[in-house]
Scaffold this active site. Structure first.
Site, PDB file in Angstrom:
ATOM      1  N   ARG A  81       0.965  -0.815  -0.126  1.00 44.06           N
ATOM      2  CA  ARG A  81      -0.143   0.177  -0.387  1.00 44.06           C
ATOM      3  C   ARG A  81       0.739   1.190   0.140  1.00 44.06           C
ATOM      4  NH1 ARG A  81      -2.127   3.508   4.790  1.00 44.06           N
ATOM      5  NH2 ARG A  81      -3.889   3.830   3.389  1.00 44.06           N
ATOM      6  N   HIS A 125      -2.914  10.805   0.561  1.00 47.26           N
ATOM      7  CA  HIS A 125      -1.961  10.590   1.454  1.00 47.26           C
ATOM      8  C   HIS A 125      -1.839  12.309   2.053  1.00 47.26           C
ATOM      9  CE1 HIS A 125      -0.771   6.973   4.680  1.00 47.26           C
ATOM     10  NE2 HIS A 125      -0.509   8.731   5.439  1.00 47.26           N
ATOM     11  N   GLU A 170      -7.198   8.822   6.324  1.00 50.02           N
ATOM     12  CA  GLU A 170      -6.950   9.517   7.337  1.00 50.02           C
ATOM     13  C   GLU A 170      -7.520  10.423   7.184  1.00 50.02           C
ATOM     14  OE1 GLU A 170      -3.462   8.863  10.374  1.00 50.02           O
ATOM     15  OE2 GLU A 170      -3.888   6.480   9.648  1.00 50.02           O
ATOM     16  N   ASN A 304      -7.260   1.847  10.028  1.00 53.11           N
ATOM     17  CA  ASN A 304      -5.862   2.647  10.622  1.00 53.11           C
ATOM     18  C   ASN A 304      -6.354   2.481  12.246  1.00 53.11           C
ATOM     19  OD1 ASN A 304      -5.419   2.269   7.886  1.00 53.11           O
ATOM     20  ND2 ASN A 304      -4.295   4.436   8.069  1.00 53.11           N
ATOM     21  N   TYR A 306      -4.639   2.268  15.953  1.00 52.58           N
ATOM     22  CA  TYR A 306      -3.323   2.020  16.514  1.00 52.58           C
ATOM     23  C   TYR A 306      -3.190   2.247  18.242  1.00 52.58           C
ATOM     24  CZ  TYR A 306      -0.286   3.465  12.633  1.00 52.58           C
ATOM     25  OH  TYR A 306      -0.024   3.776  11.796  1.00 52.58           O
ATOM     26  N   GLU A 374      -3.183   0.134   8.149  1.00 57.06           N
ATOM     27  CA  GLU A 374      -2.003   0.406   8.909  1.00 57.06           C
ATOM     28  C   GLU A 374      -1.927  -0.205  10.551  1.00 57.06           C
ATOM     29  OE1 GLU A 374      -1.448   4.731   9.002  1.00 57.06           O
ATOM     30  OE2 GLU A 374      -1.382   4.898   7.305  1.00 57.06           O
TER      31      GLU A 374
HETATM   32  O1  IFM Z   1       2.577   7.934   9.803  1.00 56.39           O
HETATM   33  C1  IFM Z   1       1.583   8.058  10.238  1.00 56.39           C
HETATM   34  C2  IFM Z   1       0.740   7.717   8.529  1.00 56.39           C
HETATM   35  O2  IFM Z   1       1.003   8.649   7.682  1.00 56.39           O
HETATM   36  C3  IFM Z   1      -0.645   7.473   8.632  1.00 56.39           C
HETATM   37  N1  IFM Z   1      -0.817   7.323   9.547  1.00 56.39           N
HETATM   38  C4  IFM Z   1      -0.714   7.254  10.834  1.00 56.39           C
HETATM   39  C5  IFM Z   1       1.155   7.147  11.020  1.00 56.39           C
HETATM   40  C6  IFM Z   1       1.888   6.853  12.508  1.00 56.39           C
HETATM   41  O3  IFM Z   1       1.928   7.648  12.377  1.00 56.39           O
END
Ligand code: IFM
Length: 471
Positions: A81, A125, A170, A304, A306, A374
């Site tokens: 990706r 992006h 995002e 994504n 985290y 992600e």
């Molecule tokens: O590096 C970023 C990415 O560009 C978008 N999502 C989160 C990642 C980590 O912060």
């Protein structure tokens, strides 16, 4: 399938990949006709990026893509990706494709296909052509149409070789970090502009899907192309069951998650979100028919993930004019830290949150095919005297999240693939090169790539399509 000793096996055909983004890795910002993006301008503004770092060279991927494609193949990635740099393909954000930019992406895609790695394209992006920011940026409605034009041209050029197309990465970050708290490009601190930017990003998403499909949704070989969007989604929990804490969680969930899930997957903004935002702006920028456009069908949703947010009501005003905060009309909400391990970004490690996000999306917005587009972690990696990079914390992080994903699949969630953020250490936005998320270490002065312990571990995962028992 989970065996008694903790081994897990993913479904046949599961997508395993790594992700990157153009400004974070490419460098070569003034080559091949590329013109500045908002991130070039922002990074060159003193005080905006840690250490004064810029993406001028980054990982020099523009010149070293062959080597990076070989790394992907060594990982056993089935897919890669990456994002197209809009200012490389349409340097001023309008008009015909820049031939040198298009040639670069054709070469990259061909190199991937030659190694058996399927390209997975993201159109945006965060590197908006500076010329479009000068014309108002995402808060200006016109940019949505410009994005659709660019998407149609890029798709027309690459659709015979690229199956998976993602419009945005995002959009919450692009809108609120870019226009509300100004920690990302273009660095504006205008809450109303941020709300409008979010809407025009979403409108651009819907228009881009229409523009791409207008060229035909199949490649030359007759196979179907697949279209989607990537959202960053976190669970948002109230600290207590008190009404005011629950209301704080509702509001943050509305801003962060439902503002995007609602229009894309249900064709409407949540009414409670519009009520909350009315404190700052009425929704007159949402025209009749916009929500229908945004709800143009998607074939998949990229997620994504985290961490998780835990919030409580604070005592302050919801709208504090002059406050540069991403939490528009919810300036009062307080974010609560928990006693959990953290990554170098300060983000709490919470694998269960991934399960909660996936199950929530399937339950409330599905069914639809889901991909983790992600997930990964920054740690303070170092090269040892013997030249290797040991990153056991990253291995443990990924292992726990992969196991969680597997549990979600076993429970009936339609998760089809998983991309690790990120292939190689790179420009981590406002943190510059100070945070390392890569499976592969980059020694920036020499541009030498050193696969970390996690890269070797990940290649075992992809080879087995599963995980060995822990320990
Ligand atoms: O590096 C970023 C990415 O560009 C978008 N999502 C989160 C990642 C980590 O912060």
């Amino acid at each position: 399938m989970v065996s008694e000793n903790g081994q897990v096996q993913f479904p046949e055909g599961f997508v395993w990949g790594a992700a990157t983004a153009s400004y974070q890795i490419e460098g070569a910002v003034a080559e091949g006709g590329r013109r500045p993006s908002i991130w070039d301008t922002f990074a060159h503004t003193p005080g905006k990026v840690f250490g004064g770092d810029t993406g001028d060279v980054a990982d020099d991927h523009y010149h070293r893509y062959d080597q990076d494609v070989a790394l992907l193949a060594d990982l056993g990635a089935t897919h890669y990706r990456f994002s197209l740099a809009w200012p490389r393909l349409q340097p001023d954000g309008r008009g015909p494709l820049n031939p040198a930019g298009a040639d670069f992406y054709e070469r990259l895609v061909d190199a991937l296909l030659a190694k058996g790695v399927q390209p997975w394209v993201t159109l945006y992006h965060w590197d908006l052509p500076q010329a479009l920011e000068d014309a108002g940026g995402w808060p200006a409605r016109e940019v949505a149409s410009r994005f659709a034009e660019y998407a149609g041209l890029a798709y027309e050029r690459l659709r015979d070789r690229v199956v998976h197309w993602t419009t945005l990465n995002e959009p919450w970050c692009a809108a609120y970090l870019g226009y509300a708290d100004g920690t990302h490009a273009p660095g504006r601190t205008e809450p109303v502009a941020a709300v409008r930017a979010a809407h025009h990003l979403l409108l651009g998403h819907g228009l881009a899907l229409q523009a791409m499909r207008a060229h035909g949704a199949r490649g030359a070989d007759g196979t179907q192309r697949s279209f989607g969007i990537t959202l960053n989604l976190y669970p948002v929990d109230p600290l207590t069951e008190r009404d005011d804490d629950r209301d704080a969680a509702r509001r943050i969930d509305g801003l962060f998650n439902r503002q995007f899930l609602g229009p894309v997957l249900r064709g409407r903004y949540p009414a409670d979100l519009l009520d909350d935002l009315a404190l700052v702006t009425e929704a007159e920028h949402v025209h009749d028919g916009d929500e229908q456009t945004i709800a143009e069908p998607v074939d998949f949703l990229g997620i994504n993930y985290y961490s998780r947010m835990v919030v409580r009501a604070g005592g302050g005003q919801r709208h504090q004019p002059g406050t540069a905060s991403v939490w528009v009309a919810s300036n009062d909400v307080e974010f609560v830290s928990r006693d959990l391990p953290r990554t170098e970004m300060g983000w709490e490690v919470d694998a269960q949150g991934l399960y909660d996000v996936l199950s929530r999306v399937q339950r409330e917005y599905g069914p639809l095919p889901l991909y983790v587009t992600e997930n990964g972690a920054a740690y303070a990696d170092e090269v040892a005297a013997d030249g290797t990079v040991a990153d056991p914390l990253r291995v443990a992080y990924l292992d726990s999240h992969f196991r969680t994903a597997h549990r979600a699949i076993a429970d009936g969630i339609d998760l089809r693939g998983y991309f690790v953020w990120t292939l190689i250490d790179n420009f981590e936005w406002a943190w510059g090169f100070s945070k390392r998320f890569g499976l592969v270490y980059v020694d920036y002065p020499t541009q030498r790539r050193i696969p970390k312990q996690s890269a070797r571990w990940f290649s075992e995962v992809t080879r087995r399509n599963g995980l060995l028992s822990p320990g």
